[in-house]
Motif scaffolding. Structure first.
Motif, short mmCIF file in Angstrom:
data_model
loop_
_atom_site.label_atom_id
_atom_site.label_comp_id
_atom_site.label_asym_id
_atom_site.label_seq_id
_atom_site.Cartn_x
_atom_site.Cartn_y
_atom_site.Cartn_z
N PHE A 139 2.24 -3.26 -11.07
CA PHE A 139 2.15 -2.97 -9.65
C PHE A 139 1.96 -1.47 -9.41
O PHE A 139 1.23 -1.05 -8.51
CB PHE A 139 3.42 -3.46 -8.95
N MET A 140 2.63 -0.64 -10.23
CA MET A 140 2.52 0.81 -10.07
C MET A 140 1.13 1.33 -10.40
O MET A 140 0.68 2.33 -9.85
CB MET A 140 3.54 1.51 -10.99
N HIS B 260 7.30 8.20 -14.82
CA HIS B 260 8.63 8.54 -14.29
C HIS B 260 9.61 7.39 -14.52
O HIS B 260 10.76 7.61 -14.88
CB HIS B 260 8.52 8.86 -12.79
N PHE B 261 9.15 6.17 -14.31
CA PHE B 261 10.01 5.00 -14.48
C PHE B 261 10.49 4.90 -15.92
O PHE B 261 11.68 4.67 -16.19
CB PHE B 261 9.22 3.75 -14.08
N TYR C 24 0.83 -1.20 0.00
CA TYR C 24 0.00 0.00 0.00
C TYR C 24 0.86 1.25 0.00
O TYR C 24 0.60 2.22 -0.73
CB TYR C 24 -0.92 0.01 1.23
N LYS C 25 1.89 1.26 0.83
CA LYS C 25 2.75 2.45 0.93
C LYS C 25 3.51 2.69 -0.37
O LYS C 25 3.71 3.83 -0.78
CB LYS C 25 3.73 2.29 2.10
N LEU C 26 3.91 1.61 -1.03
CA LEU C 26 4.59 1.78 -2.32
C LEU C 26 3.65 2.40 -3.35
O LEU C 26 4.02 3.32 -4.08
CB LEU C 26 5.11 0.43 -2.82
N PHE D 140 5.46 5.61 -5.20
CA PHE D 140 5.34 5.76 -6.65
C PHE D 140 4.62 7.05 -7.07
O PHE D 140 4.42 7.28 -8.25
CB PHE D 140 4.62 4.56 -7.26
N GLN D 141 4.24 7.87 -6.10
CA GLN D 141 3.60 9.14 -6.41
C GLN D 141 4.60 10.30 -6.46
O GLN D 141 4.22 11.45 -6.52
CB GLN D 141 2.52 9.45 -5.38
#
Length: 371
Positions: free
Chosen positions: A322-323, A356-357, A292-294, A299-300
């Motif tokens: 996943f993102m 971004h990735f 959840y935190k990721l 990722f934000q």
């Protein structure tokens, strides 16, 4: 006689010793007794309380009831008074909760409690409203069974920097099982406050602690009543503990289990509020909380892509999925006093992390040098 709980309210201070012993004899025959509570007045002299405790719990031979909870409230209890009930407490194999609330106990009694812990199964202690300092906490925590405590209430004690240092040393011990602790507040002419520097010391001790589930602090954050600078300092310290966004590894190593509340602190930072919501969820695993935190936090932002860029190419589509995968979460959190935040968050196909990735990866190098 059969009883599950006995409450002794405001025992007469001049009650004859024989009457007290007769009452103790009746108590000893309550074979299903699980709870004893004594509630009185602080103006009663401690030597009188000592005589009462001796008459009730020392002069009646054996006790056969499975006592689980023993409480004394608003009686001035000195070391001799507590020593009078130590034989009784240590003979109770089922006792798991000891409450000495508003008893004006000091460091000597706190040290004696540490001795009792080594001889009993007590794992819940309420010491709210007393006069315990760093020396008493050191003695309390020095017992070999202190690490087995599961809850500890230290509210309304004289908590300062030295006391916070003792608590931090205890929480950083290996094998500590404590799940809930409440501390505060320092008693000063200027009011009740909690220095954010002390909280940073406390939070550093919790980085490797996976047992503590709830930390509750009573009081304002500083002498002036939670200034902007103190709120900023506490926000940064809390984020470093539960949501360190400096790197992928730092976020993974953050604490994902602890719930933190402070009466003088209202978290406004979006990432911190989200992290507190995630940590407060009880129906998901620690790994799910990290996910959840990721998704919601890491990722934000402009994150470091290297941990993902260096993966095998076949895993990169899963990283992108996943993102962007949809995640829902709702939680009602109470911030005391008296604010309630009911949050419902949903990420429907968010593309900022993946964008971004893609922009940061060297794709020619990625596909030409690895398989």
């Amino acid at each position: 006689a059969v009883s599950l709980r006995i409450d002794l309210y405001y025992l007469p201070t001049r009650m004859p010793t024989k009457s007290l012993r007769d009452m103790g004899s009746v108590i000893s025959r309550c074979k299903k007794l699980k709870s004893i509570r004594m509630i009185g007045h602080l103006f009663v002299r401690s030597n009188v309380i000592e005589d009462v405790l001796v008459s009730l719990f020392q002069a009646n031979g054996s006790y056969y009831f499975p006592l689980e909870h023993f409480s004394i409230c608003k009686y001035a209890l000195n070391a001799r008074g507590f020593e009078a009930i130590i034989p009784f407490l240590t003979s109770r194999g089922e006792l798991d909760c000891l409450s000495l609330e508003n008893c004006e106990i000091g460091d000597d009694v706190a040290g004696a409690i540490g001795v009792v812990l080594d001889q009993t199964c007590i794992d819940n202690i309420d010491l709210n409203g007393n006069q315990i300092s760093a020396r008493g906490l050191s003695n309390l925590f020095s017992g070999k069974n202190s690490i087995k405590l599961r809850s500890l209430n230290l509210q309304e004690n004289s908590i300062g920097k030295a006391e916070v240092d003792e608590i931090a040393r205890f929480l950083s011990k290996e094998g500590v099982a404590l799940q809930w602790i409440a501390i505060g507040k320092i008693r000063l002419i200027f009011g009740d406050y909690f220095d954010p520097d002390w909280m940073e010391v406390l939070f550093r001790s919790l980085k490797s602690n996976t047992s503590l589930k709830r930390l509750h602090i009573v009081g304002d954050i500083d002498r002036e009543g939670s200034t902007v600078e103190s709120v900023r300092q506490l926000t940064n310290a809390t984020m470093e503990l539960i949501c360190n966004k400096s790197s992928f590894g730092a976020l993974c190593e953050s604490n994902h289990t602890i719930e933190f509340t402070c009466t003088g602190f209202r978290p406004e930072h979006p990432s911190l509020l989200k992290a507190l919501i995630i940590n407060a969820k009880h129906d998901i695993s620690t790994t799910q909380k990290l996910r959840y935190k990721l998704r919601w936090i890491y990722f934000q932002q402009n994150f470091d892509v290297n941990p993902f860029y260096l993966m095998k190419v076949v895993w990169i589509p899963y990283v992108m999925e996943f993102m962007t995968i949809s995640m829902d979460c709702s939680k009602n959190i109470e911030f005391e006093p008296p604010r309630y935040v009911d949050v419902y968050m949903s990420k429907e196909g968010n593309l900022s992390g993946m964008y971004h990735f893609i922009r940061q990866c060297n794709w020619s190098d990625l596909f030409s040098s690895r398989s």
